[in-house]
Write an enzyme that holds these catalytic residues in place. Structure first.
Site, short mmCIF file in Angstrom:
data_model
loop_
_atom_site.label_atom_id
_atom_site.label_comp_id
_atom_site.label_asym_id
_atom_site.label_seq_id
_atom_site.Cartn_x
_atom_site.Cartn_y
_atom_site.Cartn_z
N LYS A 167 -11.58 1.23 -7.94
CA LYS A 167 -11.85 2.50 -7.25
C LYS A 167 -12.08 3.62 -8.26
CE LYS A 167 -11.72 3.45 -3.42
NZ LYS A 167 -12.84 3.58 -2.44
N TRP B 135 -2.30 6.25 2.17
CA TRP B 135 -1.50 5.82 3.34
C TRP B 135 -2.23 6.09 4.66
CZ3 TRP B 135 4.47 6.75 2.69
CH2 TRP B 135 4.89 6.27 1.44
N ALA C 270 -15.21 0.09 1.53
CA ALA C 270 -14.38 -0.22 0.36
C ALA C 270 -13.72 -1.58 0.54
CB ALA C 270 -13.29 0.85 0.18
N THR D 241 -10.33 -2.83 0.35
CA THR D 241 -9.02 -2.18 0.34
C THR D 241 -7.85 -3.15 0.39
OG1 THR D 241 -9.10 -1.94 2.74
CG2 THR D 241 -9.92 -0.09 1.43
N TYR E 141 -7.39 -3.13 -7.64
CA TYR E 141 -7.88 -2.21 -6.61
C TYR E 141 -8.06 -0.80 -7.17
CZ TYR E 141 -7.78 0.95 -2.60
OH TYR E 141 -8.06 1.96 -1.70
N THR F 89 -8.81 6.95 -3.72
CA THR F 89 -7.43 6.60 -3.42
C THR F 89 -6.41 7.12 -4.44
OG1 THR F 89 -5.95 4.67 -3.21
CG2 THR F 89 -7.84 4.41 -4.64
N ASP F 90 -5.17 7.22 -4.01
CA ASP F 90 -4.08 7.56 -4.92
C ASP F 90 -3.83 6.47 -5.96
OD1 ASP F 90 -1.40 5.87 -3.80
OD2 ASP F 90 -3.00 6.18 -2.34
N GLY G 99 -14.72 0.78 9.63
CA GLY G 99 -13.40 0.97 9.05
C GLY G 99 -12.65 2.10 9.74
N GLN G 100 -11.43 2.34 9.30
CA GLN G 100 -10.60 3.36 9.96
C GLN G 100 -11.26 4.73 9.93
OE1 GLN G 100 -6.13 3.04 9.76
NE2 GLN G 100 -6.60 2.16 7.77
#
Length: 290
Positions: free
Chosen positions: A128, A149, A59, A61, A124, A100-101, A10-11
């Site tokens: 989470k 983001w 995750a 996402t 989502y 996450t937000d 992932g990122q």
């Protein structure tokens, strides 16, 4: 120091793996290497490797798909983190988990603090939040990092989408009434590594939830504008597309998007000395996003 990284493709997982492999003995696993929803596989892998730290970057996402893929969302976002946290406690490891937000309801204009009431508006965010709670209950030595983001050179993200669309369109309409802090994936990786190093240096952290995202806050329209300015400046684009700002109501999606994704990041700076992500500086590397 031994570190187990899940979601290594992932990122954030990719950045973590690249940065940590020169500093520690790393076991970096993607879904093929470890299905975190398989409790027995998780417990066996952790018992065999005996990590000092487990960093969960895996995750589900896909925010819109999550509305249909409810069971899968909870399996990956709640059950997987639970099993990893249980395994961490069993072997005495520290559990670091990315959240996450979306655990908030996304209303108002004030940046959310860690102590603010949660109220996720979709599957989502709900899954989470359930994952956060599972980790906290299963492993006392936990650090949960909420972010927002996320973008980077690796994987799919808003920056890459904008650059792709700019190749074929002269005009783009971008949502201008959702605000947050764009966060460079490499900075998230660095923040997690800084937390590990803080502990390795003999410090006792305050376990719990921390916020980490980018500054300054921006709308998606603001972010897109900055992306195209950087792309033109660094010769990634010959010409910027014409942008127009639209309200959320003009771009309906299956899952509700938070209007306010601003995170207050003062607590992580006070505890660990970690400053917010400088997303504008990260765009100077925009040639690598193509």
């Amino acid at each position: 120091m031994k570190v187990l990284i899940t979601g290594c493709n992932g990122q954030v997982g990719h950045c973590l793996t690249e940065r940590l492999k020169t500093q520690a003995e790393v076991l970096a696993l993607d879904y093929e290497g470890l299905d975190i929803t398989n409790r027995e596989a998780v417990l066996n892998t952790v018992a065999e490797f005996k990590p000092n730290y487990i960093i969960n970057a895996a995750a589900h996402t896909a925010v819109d798909r999550a509305e249909q893929e409810v069971d899968l969302s909870y399996a990956i976002n709640r059950d997987g983190p639970l099993y990893l946290a249980q395994a961490a406690k069993e072997c005495g490891a520290v559990m670091l988990h990315i959240s996450t937000d979306y655990v908030f309801d996304g209303t108002g204009e004030q940046p959310y603090q860690e102590s603010d009431s949660t109220g996720p508006q979709g599957v989502y965010g709900q899954s989470k939040l359930a994952g956060e709670q599972a980790v906290a209950e299963a492993c006392p030595q936990h650090l949960i990092l909420r972010t927002a983001w996320v973008f980077g050179e690796h994987g799919n993200n808003f920056v890459k989408t904008m650059l792709r669309l700019a190749q074929s369109r002269d005009e783009l309409s971008i949502v201008g009434d959702q605000f947050g802090g764009p966060t460079y994936a490499g900075d998230i990786a660095d923040a997690l590594i800084a937390m590990v190093q803080f502990i390795e240096q003999g410090n006792q952290p305050q376990w719990g939830v921390y916020h980490f995202s980018g500054m300054p806050y921006a709308s998606w329209f603001d972010f897109a504008s900055a992306i195209f300015q950087a792309a033109e400046q660094h010769n990634v684009l010959v010409k910027q597309p014409q942008l127009s700002s639209i309200p959320t109501s003009a771009y309906p999606t299956p899952a509700k998007r938070p209007a306010n994704s601003r995170l207050n990041c003062s607590q992580i700076e006070n505890q660990f000395g970690i400053k917010p992500s400088d997303w504008q500086a990260a765009l100077n590397n925009i040639q690598a996003y193509k």
